[in-house]
Design a protein around this motif. Sequence first.
Motif, PDB file in Angstrom:
ATOM      1  N   TYR A   1       1.018  -1.521   0.441  1.00 45.82           N
ATOM      2  CA  TYR A   1      -0.201   0.334  -0.517  1.00 45.82           C
ATOM      3  C   TYR A   1       1.227   0.901   0.263  1.00 45.82           C
ATOM      4  CZ  TYR A   1      -2.898  -3.187   2.319  1.00 45.82           C
ATOM      5  OH  TYR A   1      -3.837  -4.572   2.076  1.00 45.82           O
ATOM      6  N   ILE A   2       0.533   2.446  -0.324  1.00 42.22           N
ATOM      7  CA  ILE A   2       0.557   3.456   0.081  1.00 42.22           C
ATOM      8  C   ILE A   2       0.517   4.936   0.941  1.00 42.22           C
ATOM      9  CG2 ILE A   2       1.497   6.024  -0.905  1.00 42.22           C
ATOM     10  CD1 ILE A   2       2.940   3.259  -2.718  1.00 42.22           C
ATOM     11  N   LYS A   3       0.935   5.390   2.379  1.00 42.66           N
ATOM     12  CA  LYS A   3       0.684   5.680   3.599  1.00 42.66           C
ATOM     13  C   LYS A   3       1.104   6.786   3.478  1.00 42.66           C
ATOM     14  CE  LYS A   3       0.375   6.595   7.863  1.00 42.66           C
ATOM     15  NZ  LYS A   3       0.809   6.088   8.956  1.00 42.66           N
ATOM     16  N   LEU A   4       0.337   7.991   3.476  1.00 44.57           N
ATOM     17  CA  LEU A   4       0.631   9.245   3.761  1.00 44.57           C
ATOM     18  C   LEU A   4      -0.026  10.148   5.035  1.00 44.57           C
ATOM     19  CD1 LEU A   4      -2.016  11.601   3.428  1.00 44.57           C
ATOM     20  CD2 LEU A   4      -1.982  10.710   0.673  1.00 44.57           C
ATOM     21  N   TRP A   5       0.706  10.628   4.944  1.00 39.08           N
ATOM     22  CA  TRP A   5       0.873  11.492   6.901  1.00 39.08           C
ATOM     23  C   TRP A   5      -0.590  12.883   6.424  1.00 39.08           C
ATOM     24  CZ3 TRP A   5       4.132   7.461   7.510  1.00 39.08           C
ATOM     25  CH2 TRP A   5       4.070   6.959   8.273  1.00 39.08           C
ATOM     26  N   MET A   6      -1.448  13.275   6.846  1.00 37.44           N
ATOM     27  CA  MET A   6      -2.345  14.669   6.580  1.00 37.44           C
ATOM     28  C   MET A   6      -2.690  15.429   7.930  1.00 37.44           C
ATOM     29  SD  MET A   6      -5.012  16.332   4.727  1.00 37.44           S
ATOM     30  CE  MET A   6      -3.682  15.936   2.826  1.00 37.44           C
ATOM     31  N   ASP A   7      -1.231  16.083   8.706  1.00 41.88           N
ATOM     32  CA  ASP A   7      -2.450  16.991  10.266  1.00 41.88           C
ATOM     33  C   ASP A   7      -1.146  16.921  10.434  1.00 41.88           C
ATOM     34  OD1 ASP A   7      -2.811  16.141  12.964  1.00 41.88           O
ATOM     35  OD2 ASP A   7      -2.468  14.133  13.255  1.00 41.88           O
ATOM     36  N   ASP A   8      -1.441  17.815  12.042  1.00 42.13           N
ATOM     37  CA  ASP A   8      -0.271  18.984  12.221  1.00 42.13           C
ATOM     38  C   ASP A   8      -0.216  19.206  13.287  1.00 42.13           C
ATOM     39  OD1 ASP A   8      -3.110  20.063  13.163  1.00 42.13           O
ATOM     40  OD2 ASP A   8      -3.534  21.864  12.060  1.00 42.13           O
ATOM     41  N   GLU A   9      -0.292  17.870  14.784  1.00 44.42           N
ATOM     42  CA  GLU A   9      -0.092  18.008  16.203  1.00 44.42           C
ATOM     43  C   GLU A   9      -1.065  19.148  16.298  1.00 44.42           C
ATOM     44  OE1 GLU A   9       1.245  15.614  17.252  1.00 44.42           O
ATOM     45  OE2 GLU A   9       2.434  15.959  19.055  1.00 44.42           O
ATOM     46  N   LEU A  10      -2.320  19.643  16.494  1.00 40.77           N
ATOM     47  CA  LEU A  10      -3.006  20.552  16.882  1.00 40.77           C
ATOM     48  C   LEU A  10      -1.735  21.446  17.191  1.00 40.77           C
ATOM     49  CD1 LEU A  10      -3.995  18.775  20.332  1.00 40.77           C
ATOM     50  CD2 LEU A  10      -5.845  18.817  18.203  1.00 40.77           C
TER      51      LEU A  10
ATOM     52  N   VAL B   1      -2.170   6.915  24.557  1.00 43.24           N
ATOM     53  CA  VAL B   1      -1.842   8.739  24.252  1.00 43.24           C
ATOM     54  C   VAL B   1      -1.598   9.823  26.136  1.00 43.24           C
ATOM     55  CG1 VAL B   1      -1.155   8.607  22.071  1.00 43.24           C
ATOM     56  CG2 VAL B   1      -3.219  10.178  23.645  1.00 43.24           C
ATOM     57  N   TYR B   2      -3.169   8.845  26.611  1.00 43.03           N
ATOM     58  CA  TYR B   2      -3.009   9.735  28.375  1.00 43.03           C
ATOM     59  C   TYR B   2      -3.202   9.151  29.136  1.00 43.03           C
ATOM     60  CZ  TYR B   2      -8.111   9.728  27.672  1.00 43.03           C
ATOM     61  OH  TYR B   2      -8.975   9.547  27.544  1.00 43.03           O
ATOM     62  N   ALA B   3      -3.026   7.647  28.849  1.00 37.75           N
ATOM     63  CA  ALA B   3      -3.823   7.124  30.149  1.00 37.75           C
ATOM     64  C   ALA B   3      -2.125   7.105  30.662  1.00 37.75           C
ATOM     65  CB  ALA B   3      -3.909   5.399  29.444  1.00 37.75           C
ATOM     66  N   PHE B   4      -0.794   6.822  30.775  1.00 38.35           N
ATOM     67  CA  PHE B   4      -0.193   6.795  30.921  1.00 38.35           C
ATOM     68  C   PHE B   4       0.696   8.126  31.990  1.00 38.35           C
ATOM     69  CE2 PHE B   4      -0.043   3.484  28.444  1.00 38.35           C
ATOM     70  CZ  PHE B   4      -0.018   2.219  29.780  1.00 38.35           C
ATOM     71  N   ALA B   5      -0.548   9.407  32.132  1.00 39.60           N
ATOM     72  CA  ALA B   5      -0.273  10.467  32.986  1.00 39.60           C
ATOM     73  C   ALA B   5      -0.042  10.193  34.667  1.00 39.60           C
ATOM     74  CB  ALA B   5      -1.240  11.297  32.379  1.00 39.60           C
ATOM     75  N   ALA B   6      -0.815   9.159  34.295  1.00 40.51           N
ATOM     76  CA  ALA B   6      -0.411   8.852  35.961  1.00 40.51           C
ATOM     77  C   ALA B   6      -0.709   7.688  36.735  1.00 40.51           C
ATOM     78  CB  ALA B   6      -2.216   9.710  36.704  1.00 40.51           C
ATOM     79  N   ASP B   7      -0.038   7.541  37.679  1.00 40.22           N
ATOM     80  CA  ASP B   7      -0.506   5.602  37.856  1.00 40.22           C
ATOM     81  C   ASP B   7      -1.498   5.073  37.510  1.00 40.22           C
ATOM     82  OD1 ASP B   7       0.343   3.695  39.536  1.00 40.22           O
ATOM     83  OD2 ASP B   7      -1.313   3.820  40.301  1.00 40.22           O
ATOM     84  N   ASN B   8      -1.131   4.115  36.354  1.00 42.44           N
ATOM     85  CA  ASN B   8      -2.551   3.369  36.272  1.00 42.44           C
ATOM     86  C   ASN B   8      -2.160   1.512  36.163  1.00 42.44           C
ATOM     87  OD1 ASN B   8      -3.731   1.479  33.823  1.00 42.44           O
ATOM     88  ND2 ASN B   8      -3.681   3.523  33.352  1.00 42.44           N
TER      89      ASN B   8
ATOM     90  N   THR C   1       6.186  14.351  32.332  1.00 38.53           N
ATOM     91  CA  THR C   1       6.240  15.026  31.285  1.00 38.53           C
ATOM     92  C   THR C   1       4.824  14.524  30.186  1.00 38.53           C
ATOM     93  OG1 THR C   1       8.080  14.371  31.111  1.00 38.53           O
ATOM     94  CG2 THR C   1       7.492  14.535  28.955  1.00 38.53           C
ATOM     95  N   ILE C   2       3.974  13.561  30.430  1.00 42.61           N
ATOM     96  CA  ILE C   2       2.734  13.332  29.643  1.00 42.61           C
ATOM     97  C   ILE C   2       1.836  14.639  29.911  1.00 42.61           C
ATOM     98  CG2 ILE C   2       0.940  12.416  29.018  1.00 42.61           C
ATOM     99  CD1 ILE C   2       2.923   9.603  29.242  1.00 42.61           C
ATOM    100  N   ALA C   3       1.828  14.571  31.495  1.00 44.00           N
ATOM    101  CA  ALA C   3       0.864  15.274  32.358  1.00 44.00           C
ATOM    102  C   ALA C   3       0.772  16.805  31.873  1.00 44.00           C
ATOM    103  CB  ALA C   3       0.467  14.952  34.005  1.00 44.00           C
TER     104      ALA C   3
ATOM    105  N   ILE D   1      -0.469  19.026  24.242  1.00 44.05           N
ATOM    106  CA  ILE D   1      -1.374  18.892  23.612  1.00 44.05           C
ATOM    107  C   ILE D   1      -1.995  17.368  24.681  1.00 44.05           C
ATOM    108  CG2 ILE D   1      -0.850  18.561  21.293  1.00 44.05           C
ATOM    109  CD1 ILE D   1      -1.048  15.476  21.958  1.00 44.05           C
ATOM    110  N   TYR D   2      -1.746  17.657  25.918  1.00 35.15           N
ATOM    111  CA  TYR D   2      -2.291  17.116  27.061  1.00 35.15           C
ATOM    112  C   TYR D   2      -4.439  17.230  27.693  1.00 35.15           C
ATOM    113  CZ  TYR D   2      -3.614  14.418  31.242  1.00 35.15           C
ATOM    114  OH  TYR D   2      -3.758  13.394  32.515  1.00 35.15           O
ATOM    115  N   PRO D   3      -4.110  18.534  27.314  1.00 36.41           N
ATOM    116  CA  PRO D   3      -5.636  18.478  28.030  1.00 36.41           C
ATOM    117  C   PRO D   3      -6.908  18.163  26.832  1.00 36.41           C
ATOM    118  CG  PRO D   3      -4.481  20.503  28.479  1.00 36.41           C
ATOM    119  CD  PRO D   3      -3.166  19.442  27.652  1.00 36.41           C
ATOM    120  N   ALA D   4      -6.418  18.251  25.690  1.00 32.86           N
ATOM    121  CA  ALA D   4      -7.017  18.035  24.772  1.00 32.86           C
ATOM    122  C   ALA D   4      -7.504  16.707  24.678  1.00 32.86           C
ATOM    123  CB  ALA D   4      -6.787  18.437  23.356  1.00 32.86           C
ATOM    124  N   LEU D   5      -6.276  14.941  25.069  1.00 30.69           N
ATOM    125  CA  LEU D   5      -6.480  14.106  24.932  1.00 30.69           C
ATOM    126  C   LEU D   5      -7.828  13.578  24.547  1.00 30.69           C
ATOM    127  CD1 LEU D   5      -2.932  13.223  25.122  1.00 30.69           C
ATOM    128  CD2 LEU D   5      -4.356  13.748  23.339  1.00 30.69           C
ATOM    129  N   PRO D   6      -8.547  13.379  26.392  1.00 32.15           N
ATOM    130  CA  PRO D   6      -9.184  12.812  26.611  1.00 32.15           C
ATOM    131  C   PRO D   6     -10.811  13.106  25.613  1.00 32.15           C
ATOM    132  CG  PRO D   6      -8.283  13.623  28.422  1.00 32.15           C
ATOM    133  CD  PRO D   6      -8.406  14.550  27.430  1.00 32.15           C
TER     134      PRO D   6
END
Length: 445
Positions: free
Chosen positions: A196-205, A286-293, A321-323, A327-332
């Motif tokens: 397949y061919i893959k492309l990325w279209m994003d701007d990391e928020l 991507v945000y599950a490990f921002a605190a003890d899990n 670092t994650i918390a 972008i952390y506040p937007a993740l949930p």
Amino acid sequence: MTTRWKRLGLGLLAGAAAMCAVGAEAATVVYHGFTLIDGSGTAPKADQAMVVDDAVITWVGPAKQVPRTPGAARVDLKRKYLMPGIVDLHIHIGTVRDLVQKEGYFTPDSVRKDLRTYAAFGVTTVQSMGTDKDSIIAIRDTGRNGPQTMARLLTAGQGLVFKGGYGGVPGINHPVATPAEAAAEVDAQAKKGVDYIKLWMDDELGAMPKMPYSISKAIIDAGHRNGKRVLAHVFYLADAKELVAQGIDGFMHSVRDKPVDAELIAAMKARGVWQGAATLSREAAVYAFAADNPRTRDPFFRQAADPATIAGLESPEREKTIATSRIYPALPRIDEQARDNIMLLAKSGVKYGFGTDAGPPGRLPGYSEHWELEQLVKAGFTPAEAIHTATARSAEWLGTNDRGLIAPGRLADFVVLNADPTRDILNSRRIAAVYIGGSKVPSVR
Ligand SMILES: [Zn+2]
């Protein structure tokens, strides 16, 4: 050797390996007594049997009616549940060690190690989405349709990244700045033999430049000129609409900024565009490990991770670092939107598959697929629908008609479970054995 075996182009040596793996000289094996979850989405059937001839299923039905198979080996699976192996349409492979992703980590050995891990967790086919070095092609082609002790593999080679923009792994991908460069890179990928061919279209928020539409159009056109389907990493609803208009074949993530709307749904259906992967476990991880899990203390999770990876995930520094990331506040909210959107698409009749985006740091190969099943149920699918998505639905995307179902003529890629996953999706983790092409896969740890 059956004629089917020859048709699959398999050698004698591969056949011998399969026989050793089931501990018998017979090339035919009868598995019997299990409850069948066949991948089609129909209700489980008790007291079933299955005949496997070399790498392929040749008969499935009630155990009482199993045909006479003189000389066949028999495997008693009473009180077990049997389902097709999981097909994950979105993974990355070979580039991560101890929560660090690096071009230099990608070797044939690191790839094979990950493929063995996927296999041990019941994931029997994976589509690697655009971060592979060229050595991936030979690994993919080794014993391609026969018995395996590793997950079967398809690859998008080096996916297309906009210069200075989001996506890929530095040192592996070849970023492009113009439509002409993009078309040439697609030609180069096709020549290497990617699937397949893959492309990325994003701007990391908003943090990075996004691939211009003129370049995505050049990529899609060049992909199709080369007879390849083109798949996109997408985030925004507006980009999804534009890519559908440009002829994209599938999306490898959910739209995550807004609810999918009637316009996108109608366009996807009209053009047969797939929601190839919802990657719900990615949005959670991507945000599950921002605190003890508590997940990190789950023995099934710990089977999937090296001790250093677990220590890293549990470290307060990494949690912080994650918390504290931008972008952390937007993740949930993004996670929730991804779940809502796959349900909206599924209900409206868009074709969809199963994919995790496993592989990058903290998204464990093998564990992620079971987390994805859990998230699909959280999104509103029944456990049976989640399994149907992870097996027959995803196999349909491949277009090969050779896996994803427990049915005659399909490859003997299957998982044996100690408990019923259609009652509780967490039972997908209670793995007794995994077979690929009729060959029993070793457990990893
Ligand atoms: Zn990905």
